[in-house]
Design a protein around this motif. Structure first.
Motif, PDB file in Angstrom:
ATOM      1  N   ASP A 228       0.860  -1.186   0.000  1.00 38.26           N
ATOM      2  CA  ASP A 228       0.000   0.000   0.000  1.00 38.26           C
ATOM      3  C   ASP A 228       0.897   1.237   0.000  1.00 38.26           C
ATOM      4  O   ASP A 228       2.026   1.180   0.498  1.00 38.26           O
ATOM      5  N   LYS A 230       0.765   4.864   1.523  1.00 45.76           N
ATOM      6  CA  LYS A 230      -0.119   5.571   2.465  1.00 45.76           C
ATOM      7  C   LYS A 230      -0.018   7.092   2.411  1.00 45.76           C
ATOM      8  O   LYS A 230      -0.980   7.777   2.718  1.00 45.76           O
ATOM      9  N   GLY A 242      -5.808   7.193   3.631  1.00 44.13           N
ATOM     10  CA  GLY A 242      -6.322   5.823   3.699  1.00 44.13           C
ATOM     11  C   GLY A 242      -5.560   4.889   2.775  1.00 44.13           C
ATOM     12  O   GLY A 242      -5.639   3.669   2.918  1.00 44.13           O
ATOM     13  N   PHE A 285      -6.348  -8.954   8.093  1.00 47.56           N
ATOM     14  CA  PHE A 285      -5.403  -8.164   7.299  1.00 47.56           C
ATOM     15  C   PHE A 285      -4.218  -7.947   8.233  1.00 47.56           C
ATOM     16  O   PHE A 285      -4.368  -7.403   9.323  1.00 47.56           O
ATOM     17  N   ASN A 301      -5.961  -5.871  11.011  1.00 47.23           N
ATOM     18  CA  ASN A 301      -7.283  -5.315  10.762  1.00 47.23           C
ATOM     19  C   ASN A 301      -8.234  -6.496  10.583  1.00 47.23           C
ATOM     20  O   ASN A 301      -7.829  -7.568  10.119  1.00 47.23           O
ATOM     21  N   ARG A 303     -10.664  -6.879   8.549  1.00 46.14           N
ATOM     22  CA  ARG A 303     -11.367  -6.657   7.268  1.00 46.14           C
ATOM     23  C   ARG A 303     -10.334  -6.606   6.164  1.00 46.14           C
ATOM     24  O   ARG A 303      -9.134  -6.653   6.435  1.00 46.14           O
ATOM     25  N   GLY A 305      -8.262  -4.586   3.110  1.00 41.29           N
ATOM     26  CA  GLY A 305      -7.733  -3.229   2.986  1.00 41.29           C
ATOM     27  C   GLY A 305      -8.348  -2.510   1.796  1.00 41.29           C
ATOM     28  O   GLY A 305      -8.831  -3.128   0.856  1.00 41.29           O
ATOM     29  N   ASP A 306      -8.288  -1.200   1.865  1.00 39.04           N
ATOM     30  CA  ASP A 306      -8.738  -0.368   0.753  1.00 39.04           C
ATOM     31  C   ASP A 306      -7.629   0.641   0.511  1.00 39.04           C
ATOM     32  O   ASP A 306      -7.353   1.426   1.416  1.00 39.04           O
ATOM     33  N   PRO A 307      -6.878   0.618  -0.564  1.00 43.53           N
ATOM     34  CA  PRO A 307      -7.177   0.035  -1.868  1.00 43.53           C
ATOM     35  C   PRO A 307      -6.558  -1.342  -2.156  1.00 43.53           C
ATOM     36  O   PRO A 307      -6.574  -1.760  -3.315  1.00 43.53           O
ATOM     37  N   GLU A 308      -6.054  -2.065  -1.147  1.00 42.96           N
ATOM     38  CA  GLU A 308      -5.417  -3.356  -1.446  1.00 42.96           C
ATOM     39  C   GLU A 308      -6.385  -4.333  -2.112  1.00 42.96           C
ATOM     40  O   GLU A 308      -5.994  -5.127  -2.979  1.00 42.96           O
TER      41      GLU A 308
HETATM   42  N1  GLY Z   1      -5.072   0.744   3.062  1.00 42.80           N
HETATM   43  C1  GLY Z   1      -5.018   0.517   4.438  1.00 42.80           C
HETATM   44  C2  GLY Z   1      -6.253   0.092   5.070  1.00 42.80           C
HETATM   45  O1  GLY Z   1      -7.212  -0.314   4.440  1.00 42.80           O
HETATM   46  O2  GLY Z   1      -6.315   0.129   6.298  1.00 42.80           O
END
Ligand code: GLY
Ligand code: AMP
Length: 441
Positions: A228, A230, A242, A285, A301, A303, A305-308
């Protein structure tokens, strides 16, 4: 759920969330032969092109439950952490008219892996998972925190215990700054309730990457890894966001490193959940630092990731709904999932001002001009016949190629077709990996 003669089932599926991650989940789920009706609550203009958007907020559990009953939903995939930490699974499990619905996403107890950095650090320590040394302090211990900082070599990492929308980590370059910041966090509640407790953590100096697993609490499927980006600015400068882009695979995560991750991190994490009686059916994650070939966990995490997600899902070479169902039913098989031998890269296009306050409502042009790239929508909405910006991160544009150079060319070519007033994106996504680039084979 419809059982078809060919021996497979079709399911009505509800995705919860409204970002690029949820558009990517919808895009992948729609490709499954098991997907019948597909809904996203609340979704965005992109998810509306592959699914039906439902105007219900991600934490409005009463309405989500009612909708799930009305539409005979068979499977729910929860995108964002807030809904998990606030107990969406616990809510559904407590209601006899909802508790048969399969759900991917842990309950409150499992979501503490993300919802409390103090809990997740203690969990890692208890289960022998490699991580940075840390100590937790509350406001009444400010003087002890100062003494602890005095004995550290900067940079010094301060982490708010609770959810802080990705902003709760501060890396202080000096002792004086660290002391000032921890006072702001604990006494002035800089991050509100999230900074009631603060961790002071050892700085880990290495290369970062993210590993994703789906687990049913006993077994685990390892998804493609990703890197990612950041910071807002090129060459990793400016404030954290994010996420401004992502790449998968990550060339330095070779087979030997991934084996270490599986043995030293993934297995003890899943075993730890079992030992501590924490039921967990969902994504984990794992944010990792690679220090001289050894993995250290920075964070969990609960959940994707976004944008992963926008680079991980295009590389999964198997029926994704089958993985989701196996996760929710407790029928996973451990090991890596089949991956496509392709590189995926996503570039996030953001609104002017992001990550501070930003503009909304700008008309987005050129979406239909994109030929070779997947445009995942994040902060967008339909306004009559137009698609307009509706968030800080607006689009994540993914290119898929035979090499990083190829994927990058496709992603940036697609980006160059799209316009709105004030758009910004990083020009250097993937550049740091170029020294390893070339063909995959
Ligand atoms: N890209 C990091 C996140 O979703 O926390
Ligand atoms: P997080 O909000 O936990 O994802 O942390 C944000 C970012 O801070 C991470 O992606 C890392 O780049 C950085 N970070 C967190 N913890 C550490 C650490 N112990 N050492 C170095 N960098 C860290």
């Amino acid at each position: 759920m419809r059982f078809l003669l060919l021996g497979y089932t079709e399911m009505n599926i509800l995705i919860i969330g409204s970002g690029g991650r949820e558009h990517a989940l919808a895009w992948k789920i729609k490709q499954s032969r098991h997907c019948d009706d597909l809904y996203v609550a609340p979704g965005n203009a992109g998810s509306a092109t592959v699914a039906q958007n439902v105007p219900i907020g991600v934490e409005d559990f009463d309405q989500l439950g009612q909708f799930a009953r009305d539409k005979n939903i068979d499977l729910i995939v929860v995108g964002p952490e807030g809904a998990l930490v606030n107990g969406i699974r616990d809510y559904f499990e407590a209601d006899p008219s909802l508790n048969k619905i399969l759900m991917v996403g842990p309950g409150k107890s499992g979501a503490r892996l993300e919802g409390s950095k103090d809990f997740s650090k203690q969990f890692m320590v208890r289960n022998g998972i490699p991580t940075g040394k840390a100590k937790t302090f509350v406001a009444s211990q400010l003087n002890e925190a100062y003494s602890y900082i005095d004995n550290l070599k900067p940079p010094i990492v301060l982490k708010a215990d609770g959810l802080a929308a990705g902003k709760g980590v501060v890396i202080s370059p000096t002792v004086a700054e660290a002391k000032n910041t921890i006072r702001e966090m604990l006494e002035d509640k800089k991050f509100g309730e999230a900074s009631t407790k603060v961790l002071i953590e050892e700085f880990l100096d290495g290369i970062e990457l993210s590993v994703f697993v789906m687990t049913d609490g006993k077994n685990y499927a390892i998804l493609p890894e990703a890197k990612d980006y950041k910071r807002i600015g090129d060459n990793d400068t400016g404030p954290n966001t994010g996420g401004m882009g992502a790449v998968s695979p990550v060339v330095f995560a070779d087979a030997a490193f991934m084996k270490k991750v599986e043995e030293k991190v993934i297995k003890p994490t899943i075993a730890g959940l079992g030992k501590e009686n924490i039921p967990y059916k969902g994504f984990v994650f794992i944010g990792l630092m690679n220090i001289n070939g050894e993995p250290f966990v920075i964070e969990y995490n609960a959940r994707m990731g976004d944008p992963e997600t926008q680079v991980v899902l295009p590389r999964i070479d198997t029926d994704f709904v089958e993985l989701l169902v196996a996760t929710a039913k407790g029928e996973l098989t451990s090991g890596p999932v089949p991956q496509k031998n392709e590189v995926a890269m996503t570039v996030v296009m953001v609104a002017k001002g992001y990550p501070e306050s930003y503009e909304k409502g700008k008309v987005i042009d050129g979406l239909s001009k994109v030929k070779d790239g997947i445009v995942f929508h994040a902060g967008t909405k339909n306004n009559g016949n137009e698609v307009v910006t509706n968030g800080g991160r607006v689009l994540a544009v993914t290119g898929i190629g035979t090499s990083l150079v190829d994927a990058s060319a496709k992603a940036y070519s697609a980006v160059s077709s799209i316009r709105w007033d004030g758009l910004y994106f990083r020009k250097d996504i993937g550049n740091d990996l170029n020294k390893w680039a070339g063909s995959l084979s």
